[in-house]
Design a protein around this motif. Structure first.
Motif, PDB file in Angstrom:
ATOM      1  N   GLY A 314      -7.805  15.258  -4.830  1.00  0.00           N
ATOM      2  CA  GLY A 314      -8.389  14.106  -5.505  1.00  0.00           C
ATOM      3  C   GLY A 314      -7.355  13.141  -6.032  1.00  0.00           C
ATOM      4  O   GLY A 314      -7.589  11.931  -6.089  1.00  0.00           O
ATOM      5  N   ALA A 315      -6.181  13.658  -6.435  1.00  0.00           N
ATOM      6  CA  ALA A 315      -5.106  12.778  -6.902  1.00  0.00           C
ATOM      7  C   ALA A 315      -4.503  12.011  -5.735  1.00  0.00           C
ATOM      8  O   ALA A 315      -4.223  10.811  -5.829  1.00  0.00           O
ATOM      9  CB  ALA A 315      -4.034  13.594  -7.621  1.00  0.00           C
ATOM     10  N   TRP A 316      -4.273  12.701  -4.609  1.00  0.00           N
ATOM     11  CA  TRP A 316      -3.702  12.039  -3.435  1.00  0.00           C
ATOM     12  C   TRP A 316      -4.643  10.989  -2.871  1.00  0.00           C
ATOM     13  O   TRP A 316      -4.228   9.905  -2.472  1.00  0.00           O
ATOM     14  CB  TRP A 316      -3.364  13.071  -2.375  1.00  0.00           C
ATOM     15  N   GLU A 317      -5.930  11.267  -2.871  1.00  0.00           N
ATOM     16  CA  GLU A 317      -6.906  10.353  -2.271  1.00  0.00           C
ATOM     17  C   GLU A 317      -7.396   9.280  -3.238  1.00  0.00           C
ATOM     18  O   GLU A 317      -8.199   8.433  -2.850  1.00  0.00           O
ATOM     19  CB  GLU A 317      -8.116  11.151  -1.757  1.00  0.00           C
ATOM     20  N   PHE A 318      -6.934   9.280  -4.475  1.00  0.00           N
ATOM     21  CA  PHE A 318      -7.416   8.327  -5.471  1.00  0.00           C
ATOM     22  C   PHE A 318      -7.038   6.908  -5.046  1.00  0.00           C
ATOM     23  O   PHE A 318      -5.869   6.605  -4.813  1.00  0.00           O
ATOM     24  CB  PHE A 318      -6.820   8.634  -6.837  1.00  0.00           C
ATOM     25  N   THR A 319      -8.042   6.044  -4.947  1.00  0.00           N
ATOM     26  CA  THR A 319      -7.804   4.675  -4.480  1.00  0.00           C
ATOM     27  C   THR A 319      -8.311   3.664  -5.499  1.00  0.00           C
ATOM     28  O   THR A 319      -9.215   3.928  -6.279  1.00  0.00           O
ATOM     29  CB  THR A 319      -8.492   4.407  -3.136  1.00  0.00           C
ATOM     30  N   VAL A 320      -7.710   2.492  -5.453  1.00  0.00           N
ATOM     31  CA  VAL A 320      -8.181   1.321  -6.181  1.00  0.00           C
ATOM     32  C   VAL A 320      -8.210   0.165  -5.195  1.00  0.00           C
ATOM     33  O   VAL A 320      -7.216  -0.085  -4.499  1.00  0.00           O
ATOM     34  CB  VAL A 320      -7.268   0.986  -7.375  1.00  0.00           C
ATOM     35  N   SER A 321      -9.355  -0.495  -5.095  1.00  0.00           N
ATOM     36  CA  SER A 321      -9.521  -1.597  -4.136  1.00  0.00           C
ATOM     37  C   SER A 321      -9.160  -1.167  -2.715  1.00  0.00           C
ATOM     38  O   SER A 321      -8.616  -1.941  -1.931  1.00  0.00           O
ATOM     39  CB  SER A 321      -8.679  -2.809  -4.548  1.00  0.00           C
ATOM     40  N   GLY A 322      -9.440   0.099  -2.394  1.00  0.00           N
ATOM     41  CA  GLY A 322      -9.195   0.602  -1.049  1.00  0.00           C
ATOM     42  C   GLY A 322      -7.775   1.014  -0.773  1.00  0.00           C
ATOM     43  O   GLY A 322      -7.450   1.413   0.354  1.00  0.00           O
ATOM     44  N   VAL A 323      -6.880   0.955  -1.770  1.00  0.00           N
ATOM     45  CA  VAL A 323      -5.464   1.288  -1.582  1.00  0.00           C
ATOM     46  C   VAL A 323      -5.165   2.593  -2.315  1.00  0.00           C
ATOM     47  O   VAL A 323      -5.533   2.760  -3.481  1.00  0.00           O
ATOM     48  CB  VAL A 323      -4.553   0.162  -2.111  1.00  0.00           C
ATOM     49  N   ARG A 324      -4.487   3.523  -1.631  1.00  0.00           N
ATOM     50  CA  ARG A 324      -4.142   4.806  -2.235  1.00  0.00           C
ATOM     51  C   ARG A 324      -3.056   4.595  -3.294  1.00  0.00           C
ATOM     52  O   ARG A 324      -1.955   4.141  -2.997  1.00  0.00           O
ATOM     53  CB  ARG A 324      -3.667   5.769  -1.144  1.00  0.00           C
ATOM     54  N   VAL A 325      -3.363   4.951  -4.544  1.00  0.00           N
ATOM     55  CA  VAL A 325      -2.482   4.661  -5.676  1.00  0.00           C
ATOM     56  C   VAL A 325      -1.139   5.372  -5.552  1.00  0.00           C
ATOM     57  O   VAL A 325      -0.081   4.757  -5.732  1.00  0.00           O
ATOM     58  CB  VAL A 325      -3.182   5.036  -7.002  1.00  0.00           C
ATOM     59  N   LEU A 326      -1.145   6.665  -5.262  1.00  0.00           N
ATOM     60  CA  LEU A 326       0.108   7.424  -5.196  1.00  0.00           C
ATOM     61  C   LEU A 326       1.035   6.883  -4.108  1.00  0.00           C
ATOM     62  O   LEU A 326       2.250   6.778  -4.304  1.00  0.00           O
ATOM     63  CB  LEU A 326      -0.186   8.900  -4.933  1.00  0.00           C
ATOM     64  N   GLU A 327       0.473   6.562  -2.972  1.00  0.00           N
ATOM     65  CA  GLU A 327       1.286   6.084  -1.854  1.00  0.00           C
ATOM     66  C   GLU A 327       1.932   4.744  -2.186  1.00  0.00           C
ATOM     67  O   GLU A 327       3.126   4.523  -1.911  1.00  0.00           O
ATOM     68  CB  GLU A 327       0.421   5.979  -0.595  1.00  0.00           C
ATOM     69  N   LEU A 328       1.162   3.831  -2.787  1.00  0.00           N
ATOM     70  CA  LEU A 328       1.713   2.530  -3.145  1.00  0.00           C
ATOM     71  C   LEU A 328       2.791   2.673  -4.217  1.00  0.00           C
ATOM     72  O   LEU A 328       3.851   2.044  -4.133  1.00  0.00           O
ATOM     73  CB  LEU A 328       0.585   1.619  -3.640  1.00  0.00           C
ATOM     74  N   TRP A 329       2.538   3.508  -5.216  1.00  0.00           N
ATOM     75  CA  TRP A 329       3.511   3.735  -6.283  1.00  0.00           C
ATOM     76  C   TRP A 329       4.825   4.257  -5.693  1.00  0.00           C
ATOM     77  O   TRP A 329       5.914   3.785  -6.042  1.00  0.00           O
ATOM     78  CB  TRP A 329       2.932   4.746  -7.269  1.00  0.00           C
ATOM     79  N   PHE A 330       4.733   5.221  -4.795  1.00  0.00           N
ATOM     80  CA  PHE A 330       5.939   5.793  -4.194  1.00  0.00           C
ATOM     81  C   PHE A 330       6.669   4.765  -3.336  1.00  0.00           C
ATOM     82  O   PHE A 330       7.898   4.642  -3.408  1.00  0.00           O
ATOM     83  CB  PHE A 330       5.577   7.005  -3.348  1.00  0.00           C
ATOM     84  N   ASP A 331       5.943   4.012  -2.511  1.00  0.00           N
ATOM     85  CA  ASP A 331       6.585   3.049  -1.611  1.00  0.00           C
ATOM     86  C   ASP A 331       7.386   2.011  -2.390  1.00  0.00           C
ATOM     87  O   ASP A 331       8.469   1.597  -1.950  1.00  0.00           O
ATOM     88  CB  ASP A 331       5.526   2.356  -0.755  1.00  0.00           C
ATOM     89  N   ARG A 332       6.881   1.579  -3.532  1.00  0.00           N
ATOM     90  CA  ARG A 332       7.608   0.592  -4.333  1.00  0.00           C
ATOM     91  C   ARG A 332       8.942   1.155  -4.814  1.00  0.00           C
ATOM     92  O   ARG A 332       9.962   0.460  -4.809  1.00  0.00           O
ATOM     93  CB  ARG A 332       6.762   0.166  -5.527  1.00  0.00           C
ATOM     94  N   ARG A 333       8.964   2.403  -5.222  1.00  0.00           N
ATOM     95  CA  ARG A 333      10.198   2.989  -5.737  1.00  0.00           C
ATOM     96  C   ARG A 333      11.143   3.403  -4.615  1.00  0.00           C
ATOM     97  O   ARG A 333      12.361   3.328  -4.789  1.00  0.00           O
ATOM     98  CB  ARG A 333       9.857   4.165  -6.656  1.00  0.00           C
ATOM     99  N   ALA A 334      10.604   3.827  -3.499  1.00  0.00           N
ATOM    100  CA  ALA A 334      11.455   4.138  -2.354  1.00  0.00           C
ATOM    101  C   ALA A 334      12.202   2.888  -1.902  1.00  0.00           C
ATOM    102  O   ALA A 334      13.389   2.943  -1.553  1.00  0.00           O
ATOM    103  CB  ALA A 334      10.618   4.716  -1.213  1.00  0.00           C
ATOM    104  N   ALA A 335      11.512   1.736  -1.918  1.00  0.00           N
ATOM    105  CA  ALA A 335      12.168   0.476  -1.551  1.00  0.00           C
ATOM    106  C   ALA A 335      13.226   0.099  -2.587  1.00  0.00           C
ATOM    107  O   ALA A 335      14.338  -0.328  -2.245  1.00  0.00           O
ATOM    108  CB  ALA A 335      11.136  -0.633  -1.415  1.00  0.00           C
ATOM    109  N   ALA A 336      12.896   0.271  -3.889  1.00  0.00           N
ATOM    110  CA  ALA A 336      13.854  -0.062  -4.936  1.00  0.00           C
ATOM    111  C   ALA A 336      15.082   0.838  -4.887  1.00  0.00           C
ATOM    112  O   ALA A 336      16.196   0.418  -5.219  1.00  0.00           O
ATOM    113  CB  ALA A 336      13.184   0.050  -6.304  1.00  0.00           C
ATOM    114  N   ALA A 337      14.912   2.084  -4.452  1.00  0.00           N
ATOM    115  CA  ALA A 337      16.029   3.028  -4.409  1.00  0.00           C
ATOM    116  C   ALA A 337      17.103   2.608  -3.420  1.00  0.00           C
ATOM    117  O   ALA A 337      18.282   2.951  -3.590  1.00  0.00           O
ATOM    118  CB  ALA A 337      15.514   4.426  -4.057  1.00  0.00           C
ATOM    119  N   VAL A 338      16.726   1.880  -2.378  1.00  0.00           N
ATOM    120  CA  VAL A 338      17.692   1.467  -1.360  1.00  0.00           C
ATOM    121  C   VAL A 338      17.974  -0.030  -1.404  1.00  0.00           C
ATOM    122  O   VAL A 338      18.713  -0.559  -0.576  1.00  0.00           O
ATOM    123  CB  VAL A 338      17.205   1.867   0.057  1.00  0.00           C
ATOM    124  N   GLY A 339      17.352  -0.731  -2.370  1.00  0.00           N
ATOM    125  CA  GLY A 339      17.586  -2.168  -2.475  1.00  0.00           C
ATOM    126  C   GLY A 339      16.861  -2.982  -1.440  1.00  0.00           C
ATOM    127  O   GLY A 339      17.274  -4.116  -1.136  1.00  0.00           O
TER     128      GLY A 339
END
Length: 434
Positions: A314-339
């Motif tokens: 349920g945590a992995w599949e949790f969405t807002v406006s059709g977007v998976r929250v955990l995946e979006l949160w991680f992608d933002r930080r993965a991008a920030a980690a490498v600049g």
């Protein structure tokens, strides 16, 4: 009766009209549009990176500073602006307050980054300097204090049936929506110190008369809205029950939703799952992760060689406006980690400054986010039960609200309240009385 009400509600969802519920705009009339930074480098998940960006910008001169700044019609390095409300400033030798003069002439010291909510459930950081932000929404900063709560509507996506219609936070929200049209930001109070509730005039009196004096204060109304609101093309819609037991059940649920989302703020406890269900790092996360996956059988997040479990589905599949929250949160930080820079940004711009790999703080935040989403998902059966009760319950009608003078809402309460006697610094150090 329930079938007729369901049919009416379904038909209204497409038309924007619904005889069985009210628009959130009618219950909480004052709303503010999302912040518009104008440049992505002023916010992010790592406060150290924001400080490094400031230092590079402040050290640059002339055309190079202009390029790094990324000017817009609202802001350039030469734009004088008023200070953000509530932000302390320091006068220089000429008596001009730092943060209100032209950045190119006197940038001053880097302000301490402040915690904000960047879209749903994503706590990030912002450089609180008005010279850098196109539309900072000063009216929100003016009423944001230790007692304020903000209701944030999520973008409406017709195909995204699951997911909450809005969320609540004690942080300054930027109103960003991961998909769909951005929603509005609605402070619970129109003035500091929890005064002047942002509710339709007369609503509290009507609710106390119909439902009793218990659980009918401003925070109870917000709790009900959080528990009962439904998305629609015209914005969130909220039914008001005439049954005190239904109201009490919804307020209780809404308070629990609020407690989880505040994450220990306002004297509450930080969200925790039962001991055997708490997520842990089973294998260290890589310094520069390049993707995230979910192992449903093992209930684990897999980040290259790193591993976190248990992570409820349920945590992995949790969405807002059709977007998976955990995946979006991680992608933002993965991008920030490498600049990595956003599309359209310059590779040597400020967005790329400050990358230092995956931080321990992000790991802790990820564990807490998993917990928050798991707890919210666990409350869904109670929300579904509440909505089922509402299908059978009698509701406070729009006609009753009109008869009581609650509707229509006066235009004056849709505007920000004045904060008399509150002195703020205007452009180039002058003062204004609001």
């Amino acid at each position: 009766m329930a079938a007729r009400r369901t049919a009416a509600t379904t038909a209204a969802a497409g038309s924007g009209e619904d005889s069985t519920s009210l628009e959130l705009d009618e219950l909480m009339p004052w709303s503010v549009r999302p912040l518009r930074t104008g440049r992505s480098w002023v916010s992010g998940p790592d406060p150290a990176a924001l400080r490094a960006r400031w230092e590079r910008l402040a050290a640059a001169e002339g055309a190079e500073q202009e390029r790094l700044f990324r000017p817009s019609r609202s802001r350039t390095p030469h734009t004088p602006v008023a200070a953000l409300p509530g932000r302390s400033t320091t006068g220089d030798s000429a008596g001009t307050a730092a943060g209100t003069g032209r950045f190119a002439r006197e940038p001053g010291a880097c302000p301490d980054p402040v915690r904000i909510l960047h879209g749903p459930f994503d706590e990030q950081w912002l450089l609180p300097d008005h010279r850098l932000i196109d539309a900072a929404r000063p009216e929100l900063w003016r009423v944001g204090d230790e007692r304020q709560l903000f209701a944030v509507e999520h973008g409406y996506v017709p195909q995204a049936a699951a997911g909450p219609a809005l969320s609540v936070t004690h942080l300054l929200p930027d109103g960003h929506s991961p998909a769909g049209r951005p929603g509005r930001i609605r402070p619970l109070y129109r003035r500091p110190d929890a005064t002047d509730p942002n509710l339709a005039p007369g609503l509290l009196d009507l609710l106390r008369t119909r439902l009793g004096p218990e659980e009918t204060g401003p925070e109870s109304v917000l709790a009900w809205i959080l528990a009962a609101a439904l998305p629609s093309p015209s914005g969130c819609r909220v039914p008001l029950p005439a049954d005190a037991e239904v109201w009490a059940a919804g307020v209780s649920l809404g308070r629990e939703l609020t407690r989880v989302q505040l994450r220990g703020a306002r004297g509450g406890e930080r969200p925790r799952l039962p001991g055997g269900r708490r997520p842990y790092v089973r294998a260290a996360l890589p310094a520069r992760p390049n993707g995230i996956a979910y192992d449903a059988e093992a209930e684990a997040l897999v980040i290259r060689d790193g591993r976190i479990s248990p992570v409820p589905a349920g945590a992995w599949e949790f969405t807002v406006s059709g977007v998976r929250v955990l995946e979006l949160w991680f992608d933002r930080r993965a991008a920030a980690a490498v600049g990595a820079v956003p599309e359209g940004a310059e590779a040597d711009g400020l967005e790329a400054v400050g990358a230092r790999g995956w931080t321990p703080e992000w790991t802790s935040e990820l564990l807490e986010l998993i917990t928050v989403l798991a707890l919210l998902d666990g409350l869904r059966p109670r929300q579904e039960a509440l909505r089922a009760r509402l299908e059978r319950a009698s509701l406070i009608s729009r006609d009753e609200l009109r008869a009581a003078g609650v509707l229509p809402v006066p235009a004056s309460v849709r505007r920000p309240a004045s904060v008399l006697g509150h002195q703020e610094e205007g452009p180039e150090g002058q003062f204004a009385l609001l």
